[in-house]
Design an enzyme around this catalytic site. Structure first.
Site, short mmCIF file in Angstrom:
data_model
loop_
_atom_site.label_atom_id
_atom_site.label_comp_id
_atom_site.label_asym_id
_atom_site.label_seq_id
_atom_site.Cartn_x
_atom_site.Cartn_y
_atom_site.Cartn_z
N ARG A 98 51.22 64.49 -3.72
CA ARG A 98 51.91 65.71 -4.15
C ARG A 98 51.64 66.90 -3.25
NH1 ARG A 98 50.74 64.97 -9.67
NH2 ARG A 98 49.75 63.16 -8.80
N HIS B 104 40.28 74.30 -2.51
CA HIS B 104 41.67 73.83 -2.50
C HIS B 104 42.48 75.04 -2.97
CE1 HIS B 104 45.16 71.44 -2.80
NE2 HIS B 104 44.76 70.48 -3.63
N LYS C 246 41.01 55.90 16.63
CA LYS C 246 40.51 55.43 17.93
C LYS C 246 39.29 56.21 18.38
CE LYS C 246 45.24 54.25 19.20
NZ LYS C 246 46.39 54.74 19.97
C1 NCD Z 1 43.32 67.11 -6.26
C2 NCD Z 1 42.64 67.04 -4.93
O1 NCD Z 1 43.07 66.31 -4.03
O2 NCD Z 1 41.66 67.73 -4.78
N1 NCD Z 1 44.64 66.69 -6.27
C3 NCD Z 1 45.62 67.53 -5.84
O3 NCD Z 1 45.53 68.16 -4.81
N2 NCD Z 1 46.69 67.64 -6.62
C4 NCD Z 1 42.52 66.55 -7.34
C5 NCD Z 1 42.23 65.09 -7.34
O4 NCD Z 1 42.39 64.38 -6.35
O5 NCD Z 1 41.81 64.62 -8.40
#
Ligand code: NCD
Length: 318
Positions: free
Chosen positions: A57, A135, A85
């Protein structure tokens, strides 16, 4: 007001910058609901998505966001690339930099790797998740989802439940929601709480029923098994019993509580499938929709700063 050169985390952002970004994202929510979803905010610019870790996503959301803003978007399948590599992160960055991208969207399994990369390139870098660190676009899309559902982004009781220790989503959300003055609760087994949890300014609950009482927002997290190296939980069955969100536990939250999940979701482990699909509470699909709008806003703002910076350099050179 949004001054940043890169979007590496929520940590350096001022509350006013967060609000600016969310307000701009609102305009993109409207644009994305039209038949013709087109802006030229990034026209002529090149966006490279560099994902060292699997993503469905987040990567597709960034790709769509860039395309709707008119950028030329390239996805680098790093897993099958020269990294396999033996090329180092920095060499990959310098190689890409020589192709003159304007925006680089990076996901990496090491905390801090995206910042390291940002120091070596001339473009704007967006962190799409680094290890268990940050994130930022996830926290921003969660914030927009909450603001739209609740009509505000302050003085809410937000319960984040599950694998907090391994979650960059939880970390970025805690920072953002803390800056906006909300009451934060963390719920989960002690083995899945980060070290120093007492210093985070949150209430911590091992008993989910206690932690959910009166909550306005219930944010569920996946067990990030890829980041666990041992027995953090008894069994999935036992975990669901104690920390899985079902109708009975949700009934303890505020009557108009919203349920969130960043995905990917494990039905029957951290959340009951019926709750995830319950349109009276679940805003999980809205989160995906807000994701595209928030990423458009973030890239638009960074592109404006990039243009201003390059314009200033140009003036200085002539
Ligand atoms: C999350 C991530 O990758 O940190 N997912 C995301 O970005 N929608 C959370 C997860 O992987 O559980």
């Amino acid at each position: 007001m949004f001054r940043a050169r890169h979007l590496l985390g929520i940590e350096p952002l001022a509350p006013a910058e967060i609000t600016t970004l969310l307000d701009l994202a609102e305009t993109y929510v409207d644009l994305n609901r039209r038949t013709v979803k087109r802006s030229d905010a990034l026209a002529g610019m090149t966006q490279i998505n560099l994902f060292f870790e699997n993503s469905t996503r987040t990567q597709s959301s960034f790709e769509l966001a860039g395309k709707r803003l008119g950028a030329d978007v390239m996805n680098m399948a790093v897993a099958q690339s020269s990294v396999k590599k033996g090329e180092t992160l920095i060499d990959t960055a310098l190689t890409l930099n020589a192709m003159h991208p304007d925006l680089l969207v990076v996901r990496h399994n090491q905390s801090g790797a995206v910042k390291l990369l940002a120091e070596k390139v001339n473009c704007a870098v967006l962190n799409a998740g680094d290890g268990r660190h940050e994130h930022p676009t996830q926290a921003l899309l969660d914030a927009l989802t909450i603001r739209r559902a609740k009509g505000r982004l302050h003085r809410l009781t937000v319960a984040i439940c599950g694998d907090i220790a391994h979650s960059r989503v939880a970390r970025s959300n805690l920072i953002l929601l803390g800056k906006m003055e909300n009451r934060l609760r963390l719920i989960g087994p002690a083995t899945l709480m980060p070290a120093g949890v007492g210093d985070l300014g949150c209430e911590v609950y091992e008993d989910m029923r206690e932690g959910l009482k009166g909550a306005d927002v219930v944010m569920m997290l996946r067990l990030q098994k890829e980041r666990m190296d041992g027995g953090f939980i008894p069994s999935e069955r036992e975990y669901y019993h104690r920390w899985g969100l079902d109708a009975e536990k949700l009934a303890l939250a505020a009557p108009d509580a919203i349920v969130m999940h960043p995905g990917p979701m494990n039905r029957g482990v951290e959340i009951d499938g019926t709750i995830a699909d319950d349109i009276n509470h679940s805003v999980i699909r809205d989160q995906v929709e807000m994701g595209v709008a928030v990423r458009m806003a973030a890239m638009d703002l960074l592109a404006r700063n990039l243009r201003a910076e390059r314009g200033a350099q140009f003036v200085a050179e002539v």
